[in-house]
Design a protein around this motif. Structure first.
Motif, PDB file in Angstrom:
ATOM      1  N   VAL A 460      37.155 -23.684  56.332  1.00 31.90           N
ATOM      2  CA  VAL A 460      36.637 -23.328  57.652  1.00 31.90           C
ATOM      3  C   VAL A 460      36.288 -21.850  57.712  1.00 31.90           C
ATOM      4  N   CYS A 461      37.144 -21.011  57.140  1.00 33.48           N
ATOM      5  CA  CYS A 461      36.932 -19.564  57.213  1.00 33.48           C
ATOM      6  C   CYS A 461      35.773 -19.083  56.352  1.00 33.48           C
ATOM      7  N   GLU A 462      35.228 -19.969  55.513  1.00 31.21           N
ATOM      8  CA  GLU A 462      34.042 -19.611  54.735  1.00 31.21           C
ATOM      9  C   GLU A 462      32.761 -19.725  55.555  1.00 31.21           C
ATOM     10  N   VAL A 463      32.855 -20.338  56.737  1.00 32.68           N
ATOM     11  CA  VAL A 463      31.676 -20.523  57.590  1.00 32.68           C
ATOM     12  C   VAL A 463      31.406 -19.244  58.369  1.00 32.68           C
ATOM     13  N   ASP A 464      30.169 -18.801  58.351  1.00 33.78           N
ATOM     14  CA  ASP A 464      29.786 -17.589  59.072  1.00 33.78           C
ATOM     15  C   ASP A 464      30.026 -17.782  60.569  1.00 33.78           C
ATOM     16  N   GLY A 465      30.676 -16.812  61.180  1.00 31.07           N
ATOM     17  CA  GLY A 465      30.971 -16.897  62.605  1.00 31.07           C
ATOM     18  C   GLY A 465      32.416 -17.226  62.894  1.00 31.07           C
ATOM     19  N   VAL A 466      33.164 -17.715  61.883  1.00 25.55           N
ATOM     20  CA  VAL A 466      34.590 -17.984  62.041  1.00 25.55           C
ATOM     21  C   VAL A 466      35.354 -16.719  61.644  1.00 25.55           C
ATOM     22  N   ARG A 467      36.254 -16.286  62.500  1.00 27.42           N
ATOM     23  CA  ARG A 467      37.037 -15.084  62.182  1.00 27.42           C
ATOM     24  C   ARG A 467      37.936 -15.360  60.976  1.00 27.42           C
ATOM     25  N   ALA A 468      37.802 -14.509  59.971  1.00 25.45           N
ATOM     26  CA  ALA A 468      38.575 -14.688  58.741  1.00 25.45           C
ATOM     27  C   ALA A 468      40.064 -14.768  59.036  1.00 25.45           C
ATOM     28  N   GLY A 469      40.718 -15.781  58.452  1.00 25.71           N
ATOM     29  CA  GLY A 469      42.159 -15.937  58.631  1.00 25.71           C
ATOM     30  C   GLY A 469      42.571 -16.475  59.980  1.00 25.71           C
ATOM     31  N   ASN A 470      41.593 -16.932  60.781  1.00 33.41           N
ATOM     32  CA  ASN A 470      41.923 -17.401  62.130  1.00 33.41           C
ATOM     33  C   ASN A 470      41.405 -18.817  62.353  1.00 33.41           C
ATOM     34  N   ALA A 471      41.902 -19.718  61.528  1.00 32.49           N
ATOM     35  CA  ALA A 471      41.594 -21.141  61.659  1.00 32.49           C
ATOM     36  C   ALA A 471      42.853 -21.927  61.336  1.00 32.49           C
ATOM     37  N   ARG A 482      46.893 -44.210  62.044  1.00 33.13           N
ATOM     38  CA  ARG A 482      45.659 -43.540  62.454  1.00 33.13           C
ATOM     39  C   ARG A 482      45.780 -42.020  62.318  1.00 33.13           C
ATOM     40  N   GLU A 483      46.618 -41.557  61.387  1.00 36.02           N
ATOM     41  CA  GLU A 483      46.808 -40.111  61.263  1.00 36.02           C
ATOM     42  C   GLU A 483      45.469 -39.411  61.030  1.00 36.02           C
ATOM     43  N   ARG A 484      45.276 -38.322  61.773  1.00 37.46           N
ATOM     44  CA  ARG A 484      44.030 -37.565  61.702  1.00 37.46           C
ATOM     45  C   ARG A 484      44.377 -36.083  61.752  1.00 37.46           C
ATOM     46  N   PHE A 485      43.358 -35.249  61.773  1.00 33.11           N
ATOM     47  CA  PHE A 485      43.595 -33.818  61.941  1.00 33.11           C
ATOM     48  C   PHE A 485      42.455 -33.209  62.746  1.00 33.11           C
ATOM     49  N   ALA A 486      42.783 -32.131  63.424  1.00 35.12           N
ATOM     50  CA  ALA A 486      41.801 -31.362  64.179  1.00 35.12           C
ATOM     51  C   ALA A 486      41.781 -29.940  63.632  1.00 35.12           C
ATOM     52  N   VAL A 487      40.686 -29.246  63.901  1.00 38.62           N
ATOM     53  CA  VAL A 487      40.542 -27.850  63.498  1.00 38.62           C
ATOM     54  C   VAL A 487      40.438 -26.987  64.752  1.00 38.62           C
ATOM     55  N   LYS A 505      29.053 -28.084  63.764  1.00 38.66           N
ATOM     56  CA  LYS A 505      28.351 -28.849  62.723  1.00 38.66           C
ATOM     57  C   LYS A 505      28.599 -28.239  61.350  1.00 38.66           C
ATOM     58  N   GLN A 506      28.495 -26.912  61.271  1.00 34.69           N
ATOM     59  CA  GLN A 506      28.681 -26.247  59.987  1.00 34.69           C
ATOM     60  C   GLN A 506      30.123 -26.375  59.501  1.00 34.69           C
ATOM     61  N   VAL A 507      31.067 -26.252  60.430  1.00 31.71           N
ATOM     62  CA  VAL A 507      32.480 -26.373  60.056  1.00 31.71           C
ATOM     63  C   VAL A 507      32.778 -27.790  59.576  1.00 31.71           C
ATOM     64  N   ALA A 508      32.295 -28.777  60.308  1.00 29.33           N
ATOM     65  CA  ALA A 508      32.539 -30.173  59.906  1.00 29.33           C
ATOM     66  C   ALA A 508      31.986 -30.443  58.510  1.00 29.33           C
ATOM     67  N   ALA A 509      30.770 -29.968  58.250  1.00 25.56           N
ATOM     68  CA  ALA A 509      30.151 -30.185  56.943  1.00 25.56           C
ATOM     69  C   ALA A 509      30.941 -29.497  55.836  1.00 25.56           C
ATOM     70  N   ARG A 510      31.415 -28.284  56.112  1.00 19.58           N
ATOM     71  CA  ARG A 510      32.150 -27.543  55.093  1.00 19.58           C
ATOM     72  C   ARG A 510      33.502 -28.210  54.811  1.00 19.58           C
ATOM     73  N   VAL A 511      34.153 -28.739  55.833  1.00 16.70           N
ATOM     74  CA  VAL A 511      35.435 -29.414  55.644  1.00 16.70           C
ATOM     75  C   VAL A 511      35.250 -30.705  54.856  1.00 16.70           C
TER      76      VAL A 511
END
Length: 550
Positions: A460-471, A482-487, A505-511
């Motif tokens: 997630v932190c590799e996506v431009d616009g996400v604060r580094a270390g803050n995900a 039905r275990e899932r996860f959120a970001v 969209k960019q975060v979902a694709a990167r994950v």
């Protein structure tokens, strides 16, 4: 007296002259230096004024390390136990914080609270609840009769109750004995090659955190090593204060969680030539949270321009249940990583080595071998010991390991019949070196795969616009079919509907690219909104509550 208190007294005696080593506080504004002998004299006066009964639980709530250091030693000289209360931050709900603090005081059966600036106004809350307190600044300046001799205590008597939860969780105190402290201090001195005459520790870590309290105050105090202490607020307000203090005081030893190295690395990269001189630094411990090799390289690459050696960073494994330190990476080697196949890790629970450019390669920092007096092993869920590179539950045992917790429901043992303590971490061993994959309670299990949140968060932190270390990646419906996860992430785009949409969209694709699974939700927060402890560590339970229910 206990062996630990003997080391404190001996350190004070060696550093009682005007050229003695000691503690510098009040930086950067009003530096205040006292030798360890002077700190000890202040501690004896405070201990004389307190007149503690052996075993008395004393809680301390203050911000100034200059006041805290002699107060802590005074409690130990008087045979009591210290609990450093968590401090509120600007984002803390003060009503909830007060409620949790009262719960902690009841849990530890505190007979006294020492209040120092800026928390004096809390005296009314303590009075309302019939909790005795003393003004720490007044105690420090009082002309009391010094304690004549340290009070005799057993090695298994409680010296430190280290709180493990943040302000949103049920409190729990790790019971650190005088013997535990003595064992871990000596082990760290040996493993880090500390030299009291030459080494200088520089720290901003909070003293209610084990790394700040034990590693950056107690160790220097016990062996007579010079130390420079700023406050967490100083660092968070101006992160470059950290390298400035290392430069000014010729610091050789420091420590911090991974996020701090990431922040300072990015800011040093924009600094001017000559702003710092980090050539004196030889030991920069990185621990207390998952280590991101990219963050470490950001720090060492940026620091190279200022004389920082790339071998300075020492990756470590530690926990309050071991007093502080469990393992240090080998000195002089810098960051070393193990690169493994993600599929084998997630599906077969085996760390199979691959090249760094292999598809779905994962990197984990090598955390070194156990410190003297400690053992680490890996077992499966049935308690069977596992072999090298087999992933399982990490256990520890040894002289520095706590005998138990204090909880709101009473004491709780931590060790099994053979002395092993389950760390709650998943990991493996390589030639005796520890590797940690993640916390067991945070592992996301989907389709028979064990997915580690740190892999998601780094992606997630590799996506431009996400604060580094803050995900943060948080489990949903843990343990269910039905275990899932959120970001949950921080971004400067928060509040801009269209920009948020594109970011999701960019975060979902990167994950999906990183772990092969799409998050069930992506929450975008404004900078500074992720729930964290005052030392900067993520609070996952509070973060999970920010994900909207379906």
């Amino acid at each position: 007296m206990s062996r630990f208190v003997e080391t404190l007294v001996a350190s004070a005696q060696r550093n009682s002259g005007e050229n003695g080593r000691g503690l510098t506080t009040g930086v950067p504004g009003k530096p205040w230096f006292r030798t360890w002998g002077q700190v000890h004299d202040d501690a004896r006066r405070i201990a004389g004024a307190l007149e503690l009964e052996p075993g008395t639980a004393v809680a301390i709530l203050a911000a100034d390390p200059g006041l805290i250091a002699p107060a802590v030693q005074a409690v130990w000289l008087g045979g009591g136990s210290v609990t450093m209360l968590h401090q509120p931050t600007p984002r803390t709900d003060l009503a909830h914080w007060a409620e949790d603090t009262l719960r902690v005081l009841k849990m530890i059966d505190a007979r006294l609270v020492l209040l120092g600036p800026p928390f004096e106004e809390l005296s009314g809350l303590l009075e309302e609840n019939s909790i005795p307190y003393r003004d720490l600044a007044a105690l420090a300046s009082a002309d009391a009769e010094p304690l004549a001799e340290p009070v005799e205590v057993a090695e298994d008597a409680t010296a430190l109750l280290q709180l493990t939860s943040g302000s949103t969780a049920i409190p729990k105190g790790v019971r650190i004995t005088y013997g535990n402290l003595h064992a871990n201090v000596l082990a760290m001195v040996e493993a880090a090659g500390l030299d009291a005459e030459r080494d200088v520790a520089v720290s901003w870590l909070p003293l209610f955190h084990d790394m700040g309290m034990v590693g950056c105050l107690t160790v220097p105090m016990a062996i007579g090593m010079s130390a420079v202490k700023a406050t967490p607020a100083d660092f968070l307000t101006r992160p470059l204060l950290w390298p400035e203090l290392i430069s000014k005081y010729r610091g050789t030893v420091t420590a911090a969680p991974n996020f701090a190295y990431a922040i300072v690395g990015r800011r040093m990269a924009r600094a001017d030539d000559g702003d710092f001189d980090l050539s004196s630094l030889r030991f920069a411990l990185n621990g207390a949270e998952p280590i991101d090799p990219a963050a470490v390289r950001t720090f060492t690459d940026a620091g190279a321009r200022f004389g920082l050696s790339p071998t300075t960073v020492v990756c470590a494994f530690g926990m309050a249940e071991a007093t502080l330190a469990v393992s240090f990476a080998e000195l002089g080697r810098g960051l070393e990583v193990d690169v493994v196949d993600a599929d084998a890790l997630e599906q077969r629970r085996r760390a199979e080595p691959v090249s760094a450019d292999a598809p779905r390669a994962r990197q984990f920092a090598l955390l070194g071998r156990p410190l003297p007096g400690l053992e680490v092993d890996v077992v499966d869920d049935g308690g069977r010991q596992l072999g090298e590179r087999q992933v399982g539950r990490l256990r520890i045992r040894g002289a520095a390991v706590t005998p138990g917790y204090l909880t709101v429901d009473g004491p709780l043992s931590t060790q099994d019949s053979e002395g092993w303590l389950d760390t709650g971490d998943e990991g493996y061993l390589i030639d005796g070196q520890v590797v940690i994959c993640g916390r067991r309670k945070d592992v996301i299990i989907m389709g028979g795969r064990n997915i580690y949140p740190v892999d998601i968060e780094r992606a997630v932190c590799e996506v431009d616009g996400v604060r580094a270390g803050n995900a943060a990646a948080v489990r949903q419906e843990a343990g269910s079919r039905r275990e899932r996860f959120a970001v949950v992430l921080e971004s400067r785009f928060a509040g801009d509907a269209e920009a948020e949409k594109q970011l999701r969209k960019q975060v979902a694709a990167r994950v999906v690219d990183a772990v092969g699974v799409r998050p069930s939700a992506i929450v975008v927060l404004a900078p500074g909104a992720l729930p964290k402890t005052p030392s900067g560590k993520l609070q996952r339970a509070a973060t999970a509550s920010l994900v909207p229910a379906e």
